[in-house]
Design an enzyme around this catalytic site. Structure first.
Site, PDB file in Angstrom:
ATOM      1  N   GLN A   4       0.731  -1.431   0.318  1.00  0.00           N
ATOM      2  CA  GLN A   4      -0.051  -0.412   0.110  1.00  0.00           C
ATOM      3  C   GLN A   4       1.496   1.308  -0.180  1.00  0.00           C
ATOM      4  O   GLN A   4       2.129   1.408   0.763  1.00  0.00           O
ATOM      5  CB  GLN A   4      -0.696   0.264   1.582  1.00  0.00           C
ATOM      6  CG  GLN A   4      -2.404  -1.238   1.610  1.00  0.00           C
ATOM      7  CD  GLN A   4      -2.901  -0.604   0.506  1.00  0.00           C
ATOM      8  OE1 GLN A   4      -2.985   0.550  -0.959  1.00  0.00           O
ATOM      9  NE2 GLN A   4      -4.074  -1.585   0.295  1.00  0.00           N
TER      10      GLN A   4
ATOM     11  N   TYR B 139      -6.129 -12.846  -1.513  1.00  0.00           N
ATOM     12  CA  TYR B 139      -5.787 -11.576  -2.273  1.00  0.00           C
ATOM     13  C   TYR B 139      -4.950 -11.299  -0.800  1.00  0.00           C
ATOM     14  O   TYR B 139      -4.654  -9.716  -1.222  1.00  0.00           O
ATOM     15  CB  TYR B 139      -6.634 -11.258  -2.419  1.00  0.00           C
ATOM     16  CG  TYR B 139      -7.662 -11.300  -3.285  1.00  0.00           C
ATOM     17  CD1 TYR B 139      -7.909 -10.933  -5.037  1.00  0.00           C
ATOM     18  CD2 TYR B 139      -8.577 -12.346  -3.075  1.00  0.00           C
ATOM     19  CE1 TYR B 139      -8.359 -12.333  -5.073  1.00  0.00           C
ATOM     20  CE2 TYR B 139     -10.164 -12.518  -3.626  1.00  0.00           C
ATOM     21  CZ  TYR B 139      -9.819 -12.438  -4.279  1.00  0.00           C
ATOM     22  OH  TYR B 139     -10.205 -12.843  -5.147  1.00  0.00           O
TER      23      TYR B 139
ATOM     24  N   GLU C 283      -2.012 -15.951  -3.235  1.00  0.00           N
ATOM     25  CA  GLU C 283      -1.822 -14.935  -3.304  1.00  0.00           C
ATOM     26  C   GLU C 283      -1.366 -15.607  -4.766  1.00  0.00           C
ATOM     27  O   GLU C 283      -0.717 -16.949  -4.707  1.00  0.00           O
ATOM     28  CB  GLU C 283      -0.939 -14.129  -2.446  1.00  0.00           C
ATOM     29  CG  GLU C 283       0.552 -13.392  -3.700  1.00  0.00           C
ATOM     30  CD  GLU C 283      -0.791 -12.248  -4.011  1.00  0.00           C
ATOM     31  OE1 GLU C 283      -1.921 -11.361  -3.912  1.00  0.00           O
ATOM     32  OE2 GLU C 283      -0.743 -11.999  -5.902  1.00  0.00           O
TER      33      GLU C 283
ATOM     34  N   ASP D  23      -9.035  -9.299  -0.312  1.00  0.00           N
ATOM     35  CA  ASP D  23      -8.402  -7.737  -0.601  1.00  0.00           C
ATOM     36  C   ASP D  23      -8.689  -8.000  -1.620  1.00  0.00           C
ATOM     37  O   ASP D  23      -7.172  -8.112  -2.195  1.00  0.00           O
ATOM     38  CB  ASP D  23      -7.592  -7.524   0.451  1.00  0.00           C
ATOM     39  CG  ASP D  23      -7.113  -5.984  -0.312  1.00  0.00           C
ATOM     40  OD1 ASP D  23      -7.615  -5.197  -0.651  1.00  0.00           O
ATOM     41  OD2 ASP D  23      -5.693  -6.279   0.460  1.00  0.00           O
TER      42      ASP D  23
ATOM     43  N   CYS E 252     -10.667  -1.349  -3.468  1.00  0.00           N
ATOM     44  CA  CYS E 252     -10.183  -0.014  -3.759  1.00  0.00           C
ATOM     45  C   CYS E 252     -11.610   0.295  -4.965  1.00  0.00           C
ATOM     46  O   CYS E 252     -10.925   1.227  -5.359  1.00  0.00           O
ATOM     47  CB  CYS E 252      -8.857  -0.447  -4.211  1.00  0.00           C
ATOM     48  SG  CYS E 252      -9.423  -1.930  -5.632  1.00  0.00           S
TER      49      CYS E 252
HETATM   50  N1  SAH Z   1      -3.961  -7.672   0.817  1.00  0.00           N
HETATM   51  C1  SAH Z   1      -2.585  -7.373   0.078  1.00  0.00           C
HETATM   52  C2  SAH Z   1      -2.405  -6.949  -1.128  1.00  0.00           C
HETATM   53  C3  SAH Z   1      -4.270  -6.267  -1.684  1.00  0.00           C
HETATM   54  S1  SAH Z   1      -4.288  -6.285  -3.313  1.00  0.00           S
HETATM   55  C4  SAH Z   1      -2.214  -5.953   0.747  1.00  0.00           C
HETATM   56  O1  SAH Z   1      -2.958  -4.891   2.327  1.00  0.00           O
HETATM   57  O2  SAH Z   1      -1.152  -5.462   0.519  1.00  0.00           O
HETATM   58  C5  SAH Z   1      -4.634  -7.657  -3.825  1.00  0.00           C
HETATM   59  C6  SAH Z   1      -3.501  -8.330  -4.539  1.00  0.00           C
HETATM   60  O3  SAH Z   1      -4.255  -9.671  -5.174  1.00  0.00           O
HETATM   61  C7  SAH Z   1      -2.352  -8.818  -5.478  1.00  0.00           C
HETATM   62  O4  SAH Z   1      -1.514  -8.967  -4.361  1.00  0.00           O
HETATM   63  C8  SAH Z   1      -2.610  -9.566  -6.448  1.00  0.00           C
HETATM   64  O5  SAH Z   1      -1.632 -10.177  -7.233  1.00  0.00           O
HETATM   65  C9  SAH Z   1      -3.604 -10.346  -6.324  1.00  0.00           C
HETATM   66  N2  SAH Z   1      -4.636 -11.769  -6.970  1.00  0.00           N
HETATM   67  C10 SAH Z   1      -4.880 -11.002  -7.665  1.00  0.00           C
HETATM   68  N3  SAH Z   1      -5.787 -12.358  -8.463  1.00  0.00           N
HETATM   69  C11 SAH Z   1      -5.408 -12.776  -7.954  1.00  0.00           C
HETATM   70  C12 SAH Z   1      -6.047 -14.099  -7.924  1.00  0.00           C
HETATM   71  N4  SAH Z   1      -7.174 -14.107  -8.415  1.00  0.00           N
HETATM   72  N5  SAH Z   1      -6.121 -14.489  -6.441  1.00  0.00           N
HETATM   73  C13 SAH Z   1      -5.665 -14.238  -5.301  1.00  0.00           C
HETATM   74  N6  SAH Z   1      -4.862 -12.931  -5.751  1.00  0.00           N
HETATM   75  C14 SAH Z   1      -4.763 -12.164  -6.683  1.00  0.00           C
END
Ligand code: SAH
Length: 544
Positions: free
Chosen positions: A283, A312, A333, A381, A408
């Site tokens: 972030q 995620y 992830e 997320d 978001c």
């Molecule tokens: N929770 C974390 C990241 C959120 S961003 C934080 O707060 O820092 C969303 C994340 O989802 C990214 O890291 C992206 O790589 C991942 N992502 C996207 N599509 C996905 C999917 N189908 N399955 C799992 N992760 C995924």
């Protein structure tokens, strides 16, 4: 009928989601740059389509009391601060309204109160990360930002919302590149060496990482450059080169090489330390991300018996903030290096009850179900496109008491909540958090809880089905109509939508044949409506 270059007096009635003023004249909706609700302006018409148009202000006849008069227009034109002309307190009100409107228009929810947006005390210079293009402007190598909807570089020294130490490093690098006569990338010719400068800085640790994105491996006189950088910036602990020789808008190419120091920097959030590599998602506003995570923790009301899924998970920042309060955390992830970082982060913080899996969230849900993991809280997320229908169904099948949704994008969040509500969950709490002051971006935390009623909706889950990464739930015709009306001020019919679906080969709810509509009898969809519908399909991720 208005045409290009006409000048008309208009009153701005609203603000579009990305910060343009909205004015309605004779059934037209005009989007006017740098104009705020309540302002009376003389507008020059820039472009007219069938029902919408674009204009710019020639003269302000009255100004909004909420206008920030001090904003340098460069920040509006580049989109660095597309809300910067609006007083900060009003930005927070607008973001709360965005969430309320999306929940109402897309999910039909009006009986859940949306909290006031949590904002920053000093809403400037907050970004811990910069991605700055390097181009030639008037014969000289420059760093700056592209003008909105273009690749014309506007040279900038003070990036307004970025940590000032990052601005200083960028200017210093720019001067060195000039001094050693390194050539900026020219995307039309496909020539030049330096494409982008990327910088990350730990908010608490102050450690900095610099990434030079180049078209080729060899950087002339790199050792002199490194020496000057390191002696000037003692906090610069990592200098990396990334090679990107493709004609693409993606900043990074595949190959990373560490030129000096470490591959990563460290920073902390809510008391845990994190290792951050150049590619990981982290972030960009640490102070407010902590408030976001804390809201998710408070909404989830955790105890030591809780089993939490962190879907995620990125490099684990949310789940690891939960871990010490609960029995176990299971994270998933899709990016492998991020999962590696998450595991390492767990170790560094002496957390032994957090387990991370590489893969799509859908695959992981299937796996966890198979081995009998029963979460009490599922935290999600997702990226802007939101959740998929198969993920939502899989999460419901696990019967958690709580689903905590960090979003978001309030539009896809509202769409997903609508589906959760039909599957036995109820929206309880909504908190917008301002992670991106001066810009239109809105971040929200929601809490959904399981309805304690008999006669549940039974969701049949086929494990094979879950493995398919399905498209997100499709929006209804009503949602598409609401989106087009909101954004373009235009009414479109279900037939208009079906016509465009047909053209793009998307599934429809009825067939022309059943409706007795041979090709020649089909209604034509006017171009403006057509374009607005295509935009809506994209918005709802029905098309790329
Ligand atoms: N929770 C974390 C990241 C959120 S961003 C934080 O707060 O820092 C969303 C994340 O989802 C990214 O890291 C992206 O790589 C991942 N992502 C996207 N599509 C996905 C999917 N189908 N399955 C799992 N992760 C995924």
């Amino acid at each position: 009928m208005l045409t290009k270059n006409d000048i008309v007096q208009v009153e701005i009635s609203d603000l579009s989601h990305d910060g343009s003023g909205v004015a309605k004249i004779d059934g037209f909706v005009f989007f006017v740059e740098n104009a705020l609700p309540g302002e009376l302006v003389k507008m020059r018409v820039l472009k007219v389509k069938k029902q919408i148009g674009f204009g710019k202000v020639e003269e302000y006849l009255s100004k909004s009391p909420y206008r920030n008069e001090h904003l340098d227009n460069t920040y509006l034109r580049t989109g660095i601060a597309d809300f910067g002309h609006l007083d900060y307190a009003q930005q927070l009100v607008f973001k709360q309204k965005q969430v309320i409107d999306n929940l109402y228009k897309i999910a039909g929810i009006s009986n859940v109160s949306v909290n006031q947006t949590l904002g920053m005390e000093k809403p400037y210079a907050y970004r811990n990360k910069a991605q700055v293009p390097v181009r030639r402007v008037n014969g000289q190598l420059e760093t700056g930002f592209f003008r909105k909807n273009s690749h014309d570089l506007v040279p900038i020294d003070d990036f307004y919302i970025q940590d000032k130490a990052i601005d200083q490093l960028i200017s210093f690098v720019r001067d060195l590149l000039r001094r050693y006569d390194l050539k900026p990338y020219d995307e039309n010719e496909g020539t030049g060496l330096i494409r982008h400068i990327v910088v990350r800085k730990g908010h608490y640790s102050n450690q900095m990482m610099l990434v030079l994105v180049t078209t080729r491996p060899k950087i002339f006189r790199i050792y002199q450059i490194l020496e000057k950088l390191v002696s000037q910036f003692p906090n610069l602990v990592s200098i990396i080169q990334n090679i990107n020789d493709k004609k693409t808008n993606a900043i990074f190419g595949q190959e990373f090489k560490t030129l000096y120091g470490k591959d990563t920097i460290t920073d902390s959030m809510l008391g845990n330390n994190y290792i951050i590599s150049a590619q990981s998602f982290y972030q960009v506003n640490t102070e407010m991300a902590e408030k976001l995570y804390q809201t998710a923790i408070d909404f989830s009301d955790l105890n030591e018996n809780d089993i939490v899924i962190d879907a995620y998970s990125g490099i684990g920042t949310i789940g690891l903030s939960f871990a010490k309060k609960v029995k176990a955390v299971y994270g998933v992830e899709v990016i492998e290096t991020a999962v590696k970082d998450a595991r390492e982060n767990a170790k560094q913080n002496a957390i032994s009850n957090a387990f991370y899996t590489v893969g799509t969230a859908e695959e992981a849900m299937a796996q966890w179900s198979k081995v009998g993991i029963k979460p009490s809280v599922i935290l999600v997320d997702p990226p802007r496109k939101g959740l998929t229908e198969s993920f939502i169904k899989a999460s419901v099948a696990m019967e958690p008491q709580k689903i905590t949704y960090v979003s978001c994008n309030p539009a896809t969040m509202a769409r997903d909540i609508a589906l959760y509500q039909t599957l036995g969950y109820q929206l309880k709490k909504v908190q917008p958090v301002d992670l991106f002051p001066q810009t239109h971006h809105v971040e929200t935390v929601c809490l959904l809880t399981r309805k304690n009623v008999a006669g549940y909706v039974n969701v049949d889950i086929d494990v094979k089905e879950l493995k398919k990464d399905k498209l997100p739930p499709k929006p209804t015709y009503k949602q598409i109509q609401a989106y087009v009306l909101e954004k373009y001020g235009m009414k479109v019919s279900t037939l208009n939508i079906a016509t465009v679906k047909d053209e793009l080969g998307l599934e429809k709810q009825f067939s022309w044949k059943e409706d007795g509509m041979a090709a020649k009898n089909r209604p034509q969809c006017p171009k403006e409506k057509h374009d607005a519908i295509v935009d809506a399909f994209r918005h709802f991720n029905m098309t790329p």
